[in-house]
Motif scaffolding. Structure first.
Motif, PDB file in Angstrom:
ATOM      1  N   GLU A 135       0.912  -1.214   0.068  1.00  0.00           N
ATOM      2  CA  GLU A 135      -0.102  -0.039   0.065  1.00  0.00           C
ATOM      3  C   GLU A 135       1.017   1.238  -0.010  1.00  0.00           C
ATOM      4  OE1 GLU A 135      -3.446   1.432   2.945  1.00  0.00           O
ATOM      5  OE2 GLU A 135      -3.621  -0.803   2.487  1.00  0.00           O
ATOM      6  N   GLY A 136       0.457   2.045  -0.871  1.00  0.00           N
ATOM      7  CA  GLY A 136       1.311   3.317  -1.040  1.00  0.00           C
ATOM      8  C   GLY A 136       2.229   3.221  -1.971  1.00  0.00           C
ATOM      9  N   ASP A 137       2.746   2.326  -2.712  1.00  0.00           N
ATOM     10  CA  ASP A 137       3.741   2.008  -3.607  1.00  0.00           C
ATOM     11  C   ASP A 137       2.883   2.505  -5.068  1.00  0.00           C
ATOM     12  OD1 ASP A 137       5.471   0.634  -1.848  1.00  0.00           O
ATOM     13  OD2 ASP A 137       5.263  -1.041  -2.870  1.00  0.00           O
ATOM     14  N   VAL A 138       3.953   3.164  -5.859  1.00  0.00           N
ATOM     15  CA  VAL A 138       3.606   3.429  -7.226  1.00  0.00           C
ATOM     16  C   VAL A 138       4.136   2.211  -8.030  1.00  0.00           C
ATOM     17  CG1 VAL A 138       3.977   5.020  -9.055  1.00  0.00           C
ATOM     18  CG2 VAL A 138       3.584   5.878  -6.645  1.00  0.00           C
ATOM     19  N   VAL A 139       3.216   1.757  -9.005  1.00  0.00           N
ATOM     20  CA  VAL A 139       3.404   0.649  -9.850  1.00  0.00           C
ATOM     21  C   VAL A 139       3.205   1.140 -11.276  1.00  0.00           C
ATOM     22  CG1 VAL A 139       2.841  -1.586 -10.365  1.00  0.00           C
ATOM     23  CG2 VAL A 139       2.629  -0.805  -8.217  1.00  0.00           C
ATOM     24  N   ASN A 140       4.196   0.665 -12.135  1.00  0.00           N
ATOM     25  CA  ASN A 140       3.948   1.041 -13.645  1.00  0.00           C
ATOM     26  C   ASN A 140       3.534  -0.172 -14.180  1.00  0.00           C
ATOM     27  OD1 ASN A 140       4.264   2.772 -15.787  1.00  0.00           O
ATOM     28  ND2 ASN A 140       6.416   1.955 -16.371  1.00  0.00           N
ATOM     29  N   VAL A 141       2.339  -0.139 -14.936  1.00  0.00           N
ATOM     30  CA  VAL A 141       1.629  -1.021 -15.545  1.00  0.00           C
ATOM     31  C   VAL A 141       1.748  -0.822 -17.253  1.00  0.00           C
ATOM     32  CG1 VAL A 141      -0.418  -2.282 -15.665  1.00  0.00           C
ATOM     33  CG2 VAL A 141       0.458  -1.521 -13.515  1.00  0.00           C
ATOM     34  N   ARG A 142       2.304  -1.952 -17.838  1.00  0.00           N
ATOM     35  CA  ARG A 142       2.347  -1.843 -19.125  1.00  0.00           C
ATOM     36  C   ARG A 142       0.927  -2.072 -19.750  1.00  0.00           C
ATOM     37  NH1 ARG A 142       7.828  -2.906 -21.339  1.00  0.00           N
ATOM     38  NH2 ARG A 142       7.891  -0.859 -21.033  1.00  0.00           N
ATOM     39  N   THR A 143       0.153  -1.483 -20.523  1.00  0.00           N
ATOM     40  CA  THR A 143      -1.149  -1.934 -21.048  1.00  0.00           C
ATOM     41  C   THR A 143      -1.082  -1.450 -22.502  1.00  0.00           C
ATOM     42  OG1 THR A 143      -2.073   0.561 -20.954  1.00  0.00           O
ATOM     43  CG2 THR A 143      -2.419  -0.840 -18.958  1.00  0.00           C
ATOM     44  N   PRO A 144      -2.055  -2.165 -23.202  1.00  0.00           N
ATOM     45  CA  PRO A 144      -2.097  -1.902 -24.660  1.00  0.00           C
ATOM     46  C   PRO A 144      -2.223  -0.526 -25.170  1.00  0.00           C
ATOM     47  CG  PRO A 144      -3.703  -3.629 -24.061  1.00  0.00           C
ATOM     48  CD  PRO A 144      -3.244  -2.937 -22.848  1.00  0.00           C
ATOM     49  N   GLY A 145      -2.708   0.208 -24.189  1.00  0.00           N
ATOM     50  CA  GLY A 145      -2.626   1.857 -24.625  1.00  0.00           C
ATOM     51  C   GLY A 145      -1.345   2.341 -24.129  1.00  0.00           C
ATOM     52  N   GLY A 146      -0.320   1.771 -23.618  1.00  0.00           N
ATOM     53  CA  GLY A 146       0.822   2.508 -23.239  1.00  0.00           C
ATOM     54  C   GLY A 146       1.069   2.343 -21.667  1.00  0.00           C
ATOM     55  N   ASP A 147       2.107   2.709 -20.984  1.00  0.00           N
ATOM     56  CA  ASP A 147       2.231   2.630 -19.796  1.00  0.00           C
ATOM     57  C   ASP A 147       1.532   3.481 -18.759  1.00  0.00           C
ATOM     58  OD1 ASP A 147       4.137   0.744 -20.416  1.00  0.00           O
ATOM     59  OD2 ASP A 147       5.937   2.046 -19.661  1.00  0.00           O
ATOM     60  N   VAL A 148       0.966   2.882 -17.860  1.00  0.00           N
ATOM     61  CA  VAL A 148       0.266   3.713 -16.859  1.00  0.00           C
ATOM     62  C   VAL A 148       0.619   3.538 -15.467  1.00  0.00           C
ATOM     63  CG1 VAL A 148      -2.128   4.111 -15.720  1.00  0.00           C
ATOM     64  CG2 VAL A 148      -1.701   3.232 -18.034  1.00  0.00           C
ATOM     65  N   GLU A 149       0.897   4.688 -14.752  1.00  0.00           N
ATOM     66  CA  GLU A 149       1.302   4.742 -12.892  1.00  0.00           C
ATOM     67  C   GLU A 149       0.297   4.788 -12.522  1.00  0.00           C
ATOM     68  OE1 GLU A 149       5.718   6.408 -12.823  1.00  0.00           O
ATOM     69  OE2 GLU A 149       3.905   7.930 -12.702  1.00  0.00           O
ATOM     70  N   TYR A 150       0.177   3.674 -11.417  1.00  0.00           N
ATOM     71  CA  TYR A 150      -0.800   3.500 -10.461  1.00  0.00           C
ATOM     72  C   TYR A 150      -0.214   3.788  -9.083  1.00  0.00           C
ATOM     73  CZ  TYR A 150      -4.237   1.667 -13.772  1.00  0.00           C
ATOM     74  OH  TYR A 150      -5.154   1.557 -14.932  1.00  0.00           O
ATOM     75  N   GLU A 151      -0.914   4.425  -8.166  1.00  0.00           N
ATOM     76  CA  GLU A 151      -0.477   4.287  -6.855  1.00  0.00           C
ATOM     77  C   GLU A 151      -1.392   3.161  -6.140  1.00  0.00           C
ATOM     78  OE1 GLU A 151      -0.602   6.957  -2.592  1.00  0.00           O
ATOM     79  OE2 GLU A 151      -0.002   7.937  -4.617  1.00  0.00           O
ATOM     80  N   ILE A 152      -0.850   2.333  -5.187  1.00  0.00           N
ATOM     81  CA  ILE A 152      -1.844   1.447  -4.529  1.00  0.00           C
ATOM     82  C   ILE A 152      -2.307   2.264  -3.406  1.00  0.00           C
ATOM     83  CG2 ILE A 152      -1.888  -0.650  -3.314  1.00  0.00           C
ATOM     84  CD1 ILE A 152       0.855  -1.623  -4.953  1.00  0.00           C
ATOM     85  N   SER A 153      -3.611   2.651  -3.386  1.00  0.00           N
ATOM     86  CA  SER A 153      -4.067   3.444  -2.204  1.00  0.00           C
ATOM     87  C   SER A 153      -4.769   2.652  -1.192  1.00  0.00           C
ATOM     88  CB  SER A 153      -5.091   4.481  -2.857  1.00  0.00           C
ATOM     89  OG  SER A 153      -6.045   3.793  -3.801  1.00  0.00           O
ATOM     90  N   GLY A 154      -5.001   1.254  -1.568  1.00  0.00           N
ATOM     91  CA  GLY A 154      -5.635   0.587  -0.575  1.00  0.00           C
ATOM     92  C   GLY A 154      -5.620  -1.138  -0.980  1.00  0.00           C
ATOM     93  N   VAL A 155      -5.418  -1.948   0.173  1.00  0.00           N
ATOM     94  CA  VAL A 155      -5.347  -3.215   0.046  1.00  0.00           C
ATOM     95  C   VAL A 155      -6.235  -3.891   1.116  1.00  0.00           C
ATOM     96  CG1 VAL A 155      -3.798  -5.288   0.240  1.00  0.00           C
ATOM     97  CG2 VAL A 155      -2.923  -3.519  -0.719  1.00  0.00           C
ATOM     98  N   GLU A 156      -7.272  -4.683   0.590  1.00  0.00           N
ATOM     99  CA  GLU A 156      -8.400  -5.053   1.709  1.00  0.00           C
ATOM    100  C   GLU A 156      -8.379  -6.703   1.527  1.00  0.00           C
ATOM    101  OE1 GLU A 156     -12.187  -3.007   1.658  1.00  0.00           O
ATOM    102  OE2 GLU A 156     -11.315  -1.965  -0.233  1.00  0.00           O
ATOM    103  N   HIS A 157      -8.710  -7.363   2.827  1.00  0.00           N
ATOM    104  CA  HIS A 157      -8.774  -8.816   2.742  1.00  0.00           C
ATOM    105  C   HIS A 157     -10.562  -9.035   3.050  1.00  0.00           C
ATOM    106  CE1 HIS A 157      -4.651  -9.873   3.484  1.00  0.00           C
ATOM    107  NE2 HIS A 157      -4.356  -8.739   3.312  1.00  0.00           N
ATOM    108  N   ILE A 158     -10.962  -9.052   1.931  1.00  0.00           N
ATOM    109  CA  ILE A 158     -12.488  -9.193   1.978  1.00  0.00           C
ATOM    110  C   ILE A 158     -12.940 -10.369   1.204  1.00  0.00           C
ATOM    111  CG2 ILE A 158     -13.050  -6.881   2.641  1.00  0.00           C
ATOM    112  CD1 ILE A 158     -13.678  -6.047  -0.276  1.00  0.00           C
TER     113      ILE A 158
END
Length: 158
Positions: A135-158
């Motif tokens: 949680e809080g990490d920034v992740v670079n995800v390669r998508t068909p439309g190009g790279d997208v940067e996401y911040e992990i704002s929450g991780v839930e165990h539900i």
């Protein structure tokens, strides 16, 4: 054989489908075949051929489900200690750093994936990029439309 991760809900859904196939669909198609046989000449009997085809489909699906369940490693994420780390089965809240759009995904087994329901496969590029991050990490995800940067704002165990 390698075990395949599956959520508790995914296993329950497969078991319900298996019960439906064995307890309802299989007896129905066997009855349909018996009725169609009574109509005489099997070469010209469309009902008989349709019922036999349906029987083949049902038996194939039963074998497929039983095979998947035999390889399943069921993981109940609600029983895993919360660490803020992204693991199989968690629900992850992501913030797209470019658009400020928030998305929620649950990381599930391949058979359970349903992007419209917010369930992504453990083998998908986004899940692979997220697994092991915090949680809080920034992740670079390669998508068909190009790279997208996401911040992990929450991780839930539900």
């Amino acid at each position: 054989m390698n075990k395949v991760p599956m959520t508790v809900h995914g296993e329950q859904a497969l078991r319900q489908e298996l019960e439906q196939l064995k307890g309802v669909e299989r007896p129905r198609v066997i009855s349909d075949i018996a009725v169609a046989r009574e109509h005489g000449d099997l070469k010209e009997n469309a009902e008989y051929h349709a019922a036999r085809e349906q029987q083949g489909f049902i038996e194939g699906r039963i074998q497929e489900i039983e095979g998947k369940l035999s390889l399943a490693q069921v993981i109940d994420v609600t029983k895993v200690t919360k660490s803020g780390k992204v693991i199989f089965g968690v629900t992850v809240e992501l913030l797209n750093l470019e658009t400020d759009e928030e998305v929620r995904y649950r990381i599930v087994g391949e058979d359970e994936a349903d992007i419209k329901a917010g369930k992504i496969s453990i083998t998908s590029p986004i899940a692979r990029a997220l697994i092991g991050k915090q949680e809080g990490d920034v992740v670079n995800v390669r998508t068909p439309g190009g790279d997208v940067e996401y911040e992990i704002s929450g991780v839930e165990h539900i």
